[in-house]
Structures are given as C-alpha cells and as structure tokens.
Motif scaffolding. Structure first.
Motif, short mmCIF file in Angstrom:
data_model
loop_
_atom_site.label_atom_id
_atom_site.label_comp_id
_atom_site.label_asym_id
_atom_site.label_seq_id
_atom_site.Cartn_x
_atom_site.Cartn_y
_atom_site.Cartn_z
N HIS A 126 40.40 -17.69 35.72
CA HIS A 126 40.20 -17.15 34.25
C HIS A 126 39.85 -15.73 34.43
CE1 HIS A 126 40.91 -21.20 32.37
NE2 HIS A 126 40.11 -21.70 33.33
N GLN A 140 42.22 -18.28 30.43
CA GLN A 140 41.88 -18.25 29.00
C GLN A 140 40.36 -17.32 29.16
OE1 GLN A 140 41.87 -22.29 27.54
NE2 GLN A 140 43.26 -21.88 26.26
N PRO A 143 37.22 -21.84 27.43
CA PRO A 143 37.84 -22.90 26.96
C PRO A 143 38.59 -23.13 25.52
CG PRO A 143 36.03 -23.40 28.27
CD PRO A 143 35.74 -22.17 27.87
N GLY A 144 39.67 -23.07 25.52
CA GLY A 144 40.27 -23.03 24.15
C GLY A 144 40.31 -21.78 23.46
N THR A 145 40.12 -20.69 24.05
CA THR A 145 40.00 -19.46 23.43
C THR A 145 41.03 -18.34 24.18
OG1 THR A 145 37.82 -19.80 22.73
CG2 THR A 145 38.64 -17.44 22.59
N PRO A 146 42.02 -18.11 23.54
CA PRO A 146 42.81 -17.09 24.38
C PRO A 146 42.33 -15.68 24.59
CG PRO A 146 43.81 -17.10 22.13
CD PRO A 146 42.31 -18.03 22.38
N ASN A 167 47.52 -16.98 26.20
CA ASN A 167 47.27 -17.97 26.86
C ASN A 167 47.92 -18.21 28.12
OD1 ASN A 167 45.38 -19.80 25.00
ND2 ASN A 167 46.87 -19.43 23.34
#
Length: 255
Positions: A126, A140, A143-146, A167
């Motif tokens: 990342h 990313q 986690p879960g955030t682009p 993403n």
C-alpha cells in the motif's frame, strides 16, 4: 525517512524536482532497505539521464562522445521505451523533439514506477510514490479507503481540476505549462505545444502513462480521439480558455 503510525514517509529532492514516498504498510527491515534502494536509484537515474549534467551518459551520447554500446543498461532500456512510445503515439512522443537527445518525457515516470516496484518487491503493498506530480499508487490508503489524488488546475493554482480515486494499482500523469512553462515541443516542427493548458492521463503503470500524457499535450485538442482509443487509459484535458473534455470512462475514476 520518518516512521509514523500509518507507515513510513520520505521526501527526496532529486532530478530537479521533489519525490515523496508514502508507505502505509507496517515498516519492516526489508521495506526500510527497499526505500533506501529506491532513493539511490533516483540519484543514479539523475546522474545517467540528466541533460543538465555535462558528464551524464545521455549528454555524452547526444554529443557523440560515446556510443550506445558504451552506455549503462538503463539507457538501452529507456531508449527502447522511447521508441515504443513514438510508435504508440504516431510520432507525437519523441526523445529528439528539438534535434537534441532528451528522453526526459519518459525518464521521470519510468524512475517513479521502478521505485514503486522496489517497494512492492520488498513487501510494501500500500504505497504512493509521487515524482514531481506524476504518481504511482498501489493498494489502498487504509483498509477500505482508496487513495485520493488531487490534480492541480493549470489556470487556477489554488484549485483542483479533479480528484482521481484509486483502488489498487493506478498511475496518474499530468503534462502542462503550469509548473515549467512551455517546455513540451511539437516533435514535428519544434514549436512549443500550446493547444492545451494541461492533460491528465490515468493508467495502471506510470512509465507509458507519463509518455502518453506528454504526447497528448504535444498533440493538443486532436489527442482526444487518440486517447479514447487507448485500451486501459483515461484522460482529462483543460483547454487554455478553461473548458474541459474527458474520455468516456474518466468519470468512473474521479470524484
């Protein structure tokens, strides 16, 4: 080099610009080592390819003081990529636009992508590597955030032309006159390109994304249909009068 709760960050002044590294993985010895390797790689690239250094391999090659066979392997690789970009862009990308050897239109993107690759091979999944505004991201931001990549507006310095949402692996390259003036030439007649204020190209890997952005800016408004035809790439252009156009899939990547 600075460890943070979010990972590891570093800023390096090299190649006449600023490179920033934003690593969102837990720092490990391997990642620290890879970051050092990436920074050294950038300085090596500067020493080999800088057209401002009288003793660089590219400068000496351009003056016919040495042959291509005498150059480091990186020169062979980059000139091969330049030849590919020239073919792909129908001649609108050139490493000799003004009659002088200058592969700068591809070198920064290539160096940035290589730096990103070194981090990835060391286990960093990342990351965002920003080479003077041309960006290669992976994974990313959290986690879960682009990743959110702001693209400066060429006519309004305090504003953004768009924000690209990333993403996974994505490259963003912008060519224009805002930072360096009229430095991109029409390779066919050597005149400064002036048909666009800026063009931003988005792809998966930065080397060719950067080259295509340079070619599109040189080509001007006529680049729209060509950019639309490129599989795996999208683009946004800002015209000198402030109007914009974008390829058909660009809005899927932007906010």
């Amino acid at each position: 080099m600075r460890d943070t709760e979010q990972g590891l960050r570093h800023v390096e002044h090299v190649m006449g610009t600023v490179f920033s590294f934003d690593i969102r993985d837990r720092p490990t010895t391997a990642i620290h080592r890879a970051l050092g390797d990436a920074v050294r790689h950038l300085h090596t690239v500067d020493a080999v390819f800088s057209t401002y250094r009288h003793d660089s391999a590219v400068s000496r090659l351009g003056r016919d003081e040495i042959r291509l066979a005498d150059c480091p392997s990186e020169v062979h690789e980059v000139l091969s990529l330049c030849a590919r970009a020239n073919r792909d862009t129908e001649g609108w990308f050139s490493a000799v636009a003004d009659g002088t050897l200058d592969p700068s239109g591809i070198v920064k993107g290539w160096a940035t992508e290589n730096a990103s690759r070194l981090l990835h091979e060391a286990g960093a999944r990342h990351t965002c590597v920003n080479g003077g505004g041309d960006i290669q991201v992976r994974g990313q931001a959290a986690p879960g955030t682009p990743w959110r990549i702001g693209v400066a507006h060429p006519l309004h310095p305090a504003a953004l032309a768009t924000v690209v949402i990333a993403n996974g692996d994505l490259a963003v390259a912008t060519s224009g006159t805002a930072e360096r003036g009229a430095h991109i030439l029409d390779p066919h007649d050597g005149s400064p390109a002036a048909g666009l204020a800026s063009v931003t190209v988005v792809g998966s890997r930065l080397t060719m994304t950067d080259a295509y952005a340079t070619a599109a800016f040189a080509r001007g408004e006529e680049s729209r249909d060509w950019l639309e035809s490129l599989a795996g790439y999208e683009a946004l252009a800002v015209l000198p009068d402030g109007r914009t156009w974008r390829t058909s899939g660009f809005d899927r990547l932007a906010s």
